[in-house]
Design a protein around this motif. Structure first.
Motif, mmCIF file in Angstrom:
data_model
loop_
_atom_site.group_PDB
_atom_site.id
_atom_site.type_symbol
_atom_site.label_atom_id
_atom_site.label_comp_id
_atom_site.label_asym_id
_atom_site.label_seq_id
_atom_site.Cartn_x
_atom_site.Cartn_y
_atom_site.Cartn_z
ATOM 1 N N LEU A 200 13.774 30.673 34.022
ATOM 2 C CA LEU A 200 14.156 30.273 34.907
ATOM 3 C C LEU A 200 15.211 28.698 35.148
ATOM 4 C CD1 LEU A 200 11.117 29.228 36.776
ATOM 5 C CD2 LEU A 200 12.428 30.724 37.211
ATOM 6 N N GLY A 201 15.702 29.238 34.153
ATOM 7 C CA GLY A 201 17.008 28.172 34.000
ATOM 8 C C GLY A 201 18.522 28.655 34.049
ATOM 9 N N ASP A 202 18.108 29.626 33.957
ATOM 10 C CA ASP A 202 19.058 31.281 34.410
ATOM 11 C C ASP A 202 18.584 31.771 35.442
ATOM 12 O OD1 ASP A 202 20.946 33.452 33.967
ATOM 13 O OD2 ASP A 202 19.987 33.781 32.252
ATOM 14 N N PRO A 203 20.199 31.373 36.746
ATOM 15 C CA PRO A 203 20.280 31.401 37.961
ATOM 16 C C PRO A 203 20.441 33.338 38.342
ATOM 17 C CG PRO A 203 22.120 30.270 37.153
ATOM 18 C CD PRO A 203 21.136 30.818 36.514
ATOM 19 N N ARG A 204 20.654 34.097 36.815
ATOM 20 C CA ARG A 204 20.455 35.078 37.204
ATOM 21 C C ARG A 204 18.482 35.865 37.094
ATOM 22 N NH1 ARG A 204 22.456 38.386 32.131
ATOM 23 N NH2 ARG A 204 21.267 36.240 31.274
ATOM 24 N N ALA A 205 18.017 35.108 36.700
ATOM 25 C CA ALA A 205 16.612 34.963 36.611
ATOM 26 C C ALA A 205 15.816 35.377 37.926
ATOM 27 C CB ALA A 205 15.552 34.166 35.492
ATOM 28 N N ILE A 206 16.221 33.988 38.747
ATOM 29 C CA ILE A 206 15.862 34.149 39.943
ATOM 30 C C ILE A 206 15.640 35.600 40.747
ATOM 31 C CG2 ILE A 206 15.398 33.387 42.069
ATOM 32 C CD1 ILE A 206 15.602 30.551 40.972
ATOM 33 N N LEU A 207 17.263 35.869 40.674
ATOM 34 C CA LEU A 207 17.178 37.336 41.395
ATOM 35 C C LEU A 207 16.540 38.915 40.592
ATOM 36 C CD1 LEU A 207 18.889 38.944 43.590
ATOM 37 C CD2 LEU A 207 20.754 39.026 41.561
ATOM 38 N N HIS A 208 16.298 38.192 39.488
ATOM 39 C CA HIS A 208 15.786 39.331 38.371
ATOM 40 C C HIS A 208 13.679 39.480 39.107
ATOM 41 C CE1 HIS A 208 14.563 42.492 35.802
ATOM 42 N NE2 HIS A 208 13.367 41.561 35.803
ATOM 43 N N LEU A 209 13.414 37.888 39.677
ATOM 44 C CA LEU A 209 11.992 38.293 39.153
ATOM 45 C C LEU A 209 11.838 38.921 40.998
ATOM 46 C CD1 LEU A 209 11.220 34.919 38.522
ATOM 47 C CD2 LEU A 209 10.550 37.051 37.212
ATOM 48 N N ALA A 210 13.164 38.371 42.023
ATOM 49 C CA ALA A 210 12.914 38.824 43.104
ATOM 50 C C ALA A 210 13.343 40.331 43.704
ATOM 51 C CB ALA A 210 14.462 38.075 44.084
ATOM 52 N N GLN A 211 14.280 40.812 42.305
ATOM 53 C CA GLN A 211 14.042 42.343 42.197
ATOM 54 C C GLN A 211 12.708 43.480 41.866
ATOM 55 O OE1 GLN A 211 16.048 43.738 43.662
ATOM 56 N NE2 GLN A 211 18.618 43.241 42.923
ATOM 57 N N GLY A 212 11.972 42.417 40.642
ATOM 58 C CA GLY A 212 10.464 42.828 40.266
ATOM 59 C C GLY A 212 10.071 42.742 41.269
ATOM 60 N N GLY A 213 9.649 41.348 42.025
ATOM 61 C CA GLY A 213 8.991 41.278 43.431
ATOM 62 C C GLY A 213 8.997 42.629 44.250
ATOM 63 N N LEU A 214 9.589 43.205 45.040
ATOM 64 C CA LEU A 214 10.410 44.106 45.576
ATOM 65 C C LEU A 214 9.357 45.096 44.832
ATOM 66 C CD1 LEU A 214 13.937 43.966 46.825
ATOM 67 C CD2 LEU A 214 11.376 43.785 48.041
ATOM 68 N N SER A 215 9.561 45.730 43.283
ATOM 69 C CA SER A 215 8.771 46.755 42.848
ATOM 70 C C SER A 215 7.197 46.916 42.711
ATOM 71 C CB SER A 215 9.557 47.074 41.226
ATOM 72 O OG SER A 215 9.059 48.090 40.635
ATOM 73 N N GLN A 216 7.636 45.220 42.295
ATOM 74 C CA GLN A 216 5.358 45.264 42.558
ATOM 75 C C GLN A 216 5.291 45.259 44.046
ATOM 76 O OE1 GLN A 216 4.729 44.104 39.511
ATOM 77 N NE2 GLN A 216 2.705 44.336 40.480
ATOM 78 N N ILE A 217 5.449 45.018 44.775
ATOM 79 C CA ILE A 217 4.758 45.228 46.546
ATOM 80 C C ILE A 217 5.471 46.813 46.606
ATOM 81 C CG2 ILE A 217 5.476 45.578 48.590
ATOM 82 C CD1 ILE A 217 6.933 42.288 48.622
ATOM 83 N N ALA A 218 5.987 47.538 46.281
ATOM 84 C CA ALA A 218 5.873 49.062 46.468
ATOM 85 C C ALA A 218 5.269 50.121 45.488
ATOM 86 C CB ALA A 218 7.350 49.866 46.016
ATOM 87 N N ASN A 219 5.121 49.464 44.894
ATOM 88 C CA ASN A 219 3.884 50.161 43.662
ATOM 89 C C ASN A 219 2.294 49.586 44.223
ATOM 90 O OD1 ASN A 219 1.688 48.980 41.333
ATOM 91 N ND2 ASN A 219 2.884 51.050 40.729
ATOM 92 N N LYS A 220 2.299 48.715 44.734
ATOM 93 C CA LYS A 220 0.963 47.748 46.301
ATOM 94 C C LYS A 220 0.566 48.774 46.888
ATOM 95 C CE LYS A 220 -0.376 44.781 48.741
ATOM 96 N NZ LYS A 220 0.152 43.122 49.586
ATOM 97 N N TYR A 221 1.996 49.349 47.558
ATOM 98 C CA TYR A 221 2.048 50.204 48.926
ATOM 99 C C TYR A 221 1.047 51.338 48.391
ATOM 100 C CZ TYR A 221 4.013 46.769 51.821
ATOM 101 O OH TYR A 221 3.933 45.415 52.346
ATOM 102 N N GLN A 222 2.172 52.236 47.160
ATOM 103 C CA GLN A 222 1.847 53.052 46.835
ATOM 104 C C GLN A 222 0.106 53.650 46.198
ATOM 105 O OE1 GLN A 222 3.700 55.887 44.979
ATOM 106 N NE2 GLN A 222 2.361 56.856 45.183
ATOM 107 N N ARG A 223 -0.768 52.712 45.940
ATOM 108 C CA ARG A 223 -1.736 52.647 45.492
ATOM 109 C C ARG A 223 -2.761 52.779 47.092
ATOM 110 N NH1 ARG A 223 -3.456 50.230 40.507
ATOM 111 N NH2 ARG A 223 -5.745 49.788 41.362
ATOM 112 N N LEU A 224 -1.812 52.384 47.733
ATOM 113 C CA LEU A 224 -2.521 52.590 49.201
ATOM 114 C C LEU A 224 -2.414 53.993 49.724
ATOM 115 C CD1 LEU A 224 -1.327 49.049 50.942
ATOM 116 C CD2 LEU A 224 -3.564 49.837 49.886
ATOM 117 N N MET A 225 -1.927 55.236 49.214
ATOM 118 C CA MET A 225 -1.504 56.057 49.754
ATOM 119 C C MET A 225 -2.868 56.920 49.490
ATOM 120 S SD MET A 225 1.444 55.955 52.054
ATOM 121 C CE MET A 225 0.540 54.396 51.785
ATOM 122 N N SER A 226 -3.447 57.265 50.365
ATOM 123 C CA SER A 226 -4.715 58.634 49.173
ATOM 124 C C SER A 226 -3.606 60.049 49.164
ATOM 125 C CB SER A 226 -5.722 58.517 50.909
ATOM 126 O OG SER A 226 -4.753 58.720 51.939
#
Length: 576
Positions: A200-226
């Motif tokens: 977290l002391g690296d400013p790049r970390a927040i951008l990477h975590l945000a990108q990972g968050g988008l991937s996590q949301i997409a994965n969550k939506y994927q699970r909703l696709m019957s």
């Protein structure tokens, strides 16, 4: 570089006498501007490099896509270099199309569809700094190109360069939240967790975590696709770009239509997608990194601490981004409490009890937020008609209990439990259950039971017996059986010659038992012609489908003495 200007003025005059029709002075001005060469470089990424993507640079005057000035293909690291020779001056629009990337959550390689694009913009073609093209720059460009939805009307009046600066700053500051570090979505280099930890002391970390968050949301939506429809990070970015066509993250486009993710109409965006949902998704992605030793426990606690980064993202209520009528919601990062029990005749049995026959397991949760989704992660057994009940674990069921424990991240606890009850891994049969709530919080629970070990018995011949001629009239009677808690795969007997009691010297006879599920019966009369007078050992052997074997102690020692005759009242032995 200064442009050289060649001004050519050609003026022609005609005398009145030579030309009775006097024209006004005619002139021709010819401007020639020598083209200049510019270099534009950067990286295309979605938390991981986007390789093989076509990156094109367009003029961006009046914040509209203009003439294509140059194009290039990104390499395996997502890097691109553009050599632009043009007389254009002003901002650039960078557009990446095609290519592929490795998803941060699923680790699958995703191919970008032909109609999907990632975008970024530069204030001026002369800008020499490297440019990132990513999900967040794509969203910033969507705000730049919007023609309506200005909460601050002064932004609409800014010149092109200032407008680009302002909207990119807004998106960067949104991600920054309460962090003390400055975030620049266009300038930070890629952080690759496979090569270095996320700090977290690296400013790049927040951008990477945000990108990972988008991937996590997409994965969550994927699970909703019957229907099995795929939802990827780039699908989510595509939808968010449409959402921002009115500059607001409200789940609607500039025409007021609901924005759906992907090609179907099952999952739609809302004003909480990039607030509550994103904050929770970042936390879950950070937990993944933590489990892989790429993100420290202290940083994980810091993320979720009240008033810190995730809290500030979830509670963002700036009217420049979110509808003023929809208040922010608190995040939920508490895992559901899951309990697993046995059902039916074993409903009152505890874990690691010895159970026979078919065994069923049921999982239940206690979660305040919403109904939880429950799945049996391992082994792959069907769900019964009874809610959240799985099985059966039949006597024919084969598994490696340690693999199931590892899938549940419970190896250490599993090993400790076996040691405590003096049991073996082969005796255990386990189920790993997962409960997931609407916020993406996940908890796994391991539940195990034991199958009884193999037990064998030899009824005939009896241990220490001497078999004379009269006992062998119908052959040697071999009778016994084996029982196990799991289905038997092999069951057989063997007779060895033994000059020294309890030591098997040479195999003389062998035969198979009759297997029926977890039991084996032996009741045979065998030809004794291969058996000369002497000492023998009968050994019973068996193995079940849990690869457990019958202990070596199931054996008897007997003697064959055809030369001994039993007469009424006495036994006659031959003279030496």
């Amino acid at each position: 570089m200064k442009n050289r200007l060649l001004l050519l003025v050609v003026v022609s005059f005609w005398g009145c006498k030579e030309n009775p029709y006097r024209d006004d002075v005619q002139g021709e001005v010819l401007l020639q501007v020598q083209a200049s060469t510019y270099k534009v470089s950067g990286i295309v990424e979605l938390g991981a490099p986007v390789s093989g993507t076509n990156v094109a640079a367009y003029g961006f005057s009046s914040l509209r896509k203009g003439e294509k000035l140059a194009e290039a293909t990104s390499n395996d690291d997502g890097a691109f270099n553009l050599d632009i020779k043009t007389n254009f001056t002003g901002p650039l629009l960078l557009v990446a199309s095609g290519g592929s990337y490795r998803d941060l959550v699923t680790d699958e390689v995703i191919t970008i569809k032909p109609e999907q694009e990632l975008r970024s913009a530069t204030n001026d073609i002369k800008t020499s700094e490297k440019n990132s093209i990513n999900a967040w720059t794509t969203m910033a460009v969507a705000r730049v190109q919007a023609v309506s939805g200005f909460w601050d009307t002064s932004i609409a009046k800014l010149d092109d360069s200032s407008r680009i600066d302002k909207d990119f700053f807004h998106v960067s500051s949104f991600l920054k939240g309460s962090s003390a570090h400055s975030i620049n979505i266009r300038r930070h280099s890629l952080l690759d967790p496979k090569k270095e930890p996320v700090n977290l002391g690296d400013p790049r970390a927040i951008l990477h975590l945000a990108q990972g968050g988008l991937s996590q949301i997409a994965n969550k939506y994927q699970r909703l696709m019957s229907d099995g429809t795929a939802i990827t990070t780039i699908d989510l970015v595509d939808a968010l770009t449409k959402d921002l066509s009115d500059r607001l993250l409200d789940g609607k486009n500039s025409q007021g239509e609901i924005v759906f993710v992907g090609s179907n109409r099952h999952v739609n965006l809302s004003s909480y997608t990039l607030r509550k949902d994103l904050a929770e998704a970042i936390f879950h992605y950070a937990k993944r990194l933590n489990a892989a030793s790429k993100f420290s426990e202290d940083d994980l606690l810091d993320l979720a601490f009240p008033g810190h980064l995730l809290d500030s993202i979830a509670k963002d209520s700036r009217p420049e981004f979110f509808p003023e009528s929809e208040r922010a919601l608190p995040i939920d990062i508490t895992a559901p409490n899951i309990k697993v029990s046995f059902t039916g005749k074993y409903a009152h049995e505890k874990a690691f009890s010895i159970l026979d026959g078919d065994v069923f397991m049921r999982a239940q949760t206690e979660d305040d937020s919403s109904q939880c989704e429950i799945v049996l992660v391992a082994p792959k057994l069907p769900q019964t008609s009874e809610e959240n009940t799985f099985g059966p674990f039949s006597i024919d069921h084969v598994q490696n209990a340690m693999e199931v424990a590892i899938a549940c991240s419970q190896r250490a606890n599993f090993e400790a439990q076996l040691k405590q009850i003096s049991s073996r891994q082969e005796d255990a049969f386990c189920g790993c259950f997962e409960a997931r709530d609407a916020s993406g919080n996940v908890e796994r629970k391991l539940n195990c039971f034991l199958r009884a070990r193999l037990r064998g018995q030899i009824n005939a011949p009896t241990d220490g017996s001497t078999l004379m001629r009269e006992h062998l009239v119908d052959g040697l009677h071999i009778k016994g059986g084996v029982k196990s808690g799991a289905a038997l795969s092999t069951c057989y007997w063997s007779i060895y010659r033994s000059e020294n009691t309890m030591v098997a010297d040479a195999l003389v006879l062998e035969g198979e038992g009759n297997i029926a599920g977890e039991q084996c019966q032996i009741d045979q009369h065998v030809d004794t012609s291969p058996l000369a007078n002497g000492s023998y050992i009968l050994i019973l052997s068996a193995e079940d489908n849990a690869h457990r074997r019958l202990g070596s102690g199931v054996s008897v020692v007997f003697q064959i003495r055809r030369d001994i005759v039993r007469l009424p009242g006495r036994i006659v032995r031959p003279r030496s």
